[in-house]
Design a protein around this motif. Structure first.
Motif: not given
Length: 217
Positions: A118, A148-149, A170, A183
């Motif tokens: 990411c 964190g998605f 995300r 997150g």
């Protein structure tokens, strides 16, 4: 570009290469075939895949395949790849797909690898990461959530077996990409700060510090 290295001190990502073929073929199991590859890998097909990956890295193409590595050596534990240009994604979205060999599951390696790519994807100009998961693949969905998605609904296209896929999204805005432990769901178990780095030859090393959370994926 084929010398990109991403690391958080536990997991290191480098381009998938010819030297990885034997380990990949030995590590593939029924789960990888079902959820990621679609069919058992053969040496010929894997060699052809590596040639395509190498060409993509050399040309700066939209497909970037990494080996997930950890421990002394380090040892190949799985793969993770990015696709910056897919017809069913927006121009600022990047697709992320990952898989670990059975002996490396349950150690948090896939979550760490997703965090690393990411950060890399954001540096390459992507604004949003996309992970598409079969609703029956609970382990992959758990990785997405821990990275964190958030689930955004079903894709307008079907998976290989005719099932619709869940989309997890995300935002990757510059300066807002968290590392492991940052997150949703972060709580007790957050460790001390760790340096995350990614480098290319003849380019500055980019570094940020984040806490690291050790989870089960």
């Amino acid at each position: 570009m084929d010398r990109v290295t991403l690391s958080d001190g536990v997991v290191t990502l480098t381009p998938f290469r010819v030297e990885d073929i034997d380990a990949h073929l030995a590590g593939e199991d029924e789960q990888l075939v079902r959820w990621l590859n679609g069919a058992p890998s053969t040496r010929a097909a894997t060699e052809a895949y590596v040639r395509r990956c190498t060409a993509q890295w050399a040309s700066g193409g939209p497909a970037r395949a990494f080996g997930i590595r950890t421990g002394p050596g380090p040892t190949l534990a799985g793969t993770i790849d990015l696709r910056f240009a897919l017809p069913d994604l927006g121009p600022d979205q990047v697709n992320i797909a990952y898989g670990l060999y059975p002996q490396w599951r349950g150690r948090g390696l896939a979550t760490r690898a997703v965090h690393l790519v990411c950060g890399y994807a954001a540096g390459e100009g992507a604004a949003q990461g996309v992970i598409r998961v079969d609703p029956e693949n609970g382990a992959s969905a758990a990785v997405a959530r821990r990275a964190g998605f958030r689930r955004a609904g079903e894709a307008p296209v079907t998976g290989r077996d005719g099932h619709r896929l869940d989309w997890y999204l995300r935002d990757l805005a510059s300066g807002s990409v968290p590392g492991p432990g940052v997150g949703p769901g972060v709580g007790p178990g957050v460790g001390p700060g760790r340096v995350l780095t990614w480098t290319r030859p003849e380019e500055p090393v980019k570094i940020w510090r984040t806490p690291v959370r050790f989870d089960g994926y």
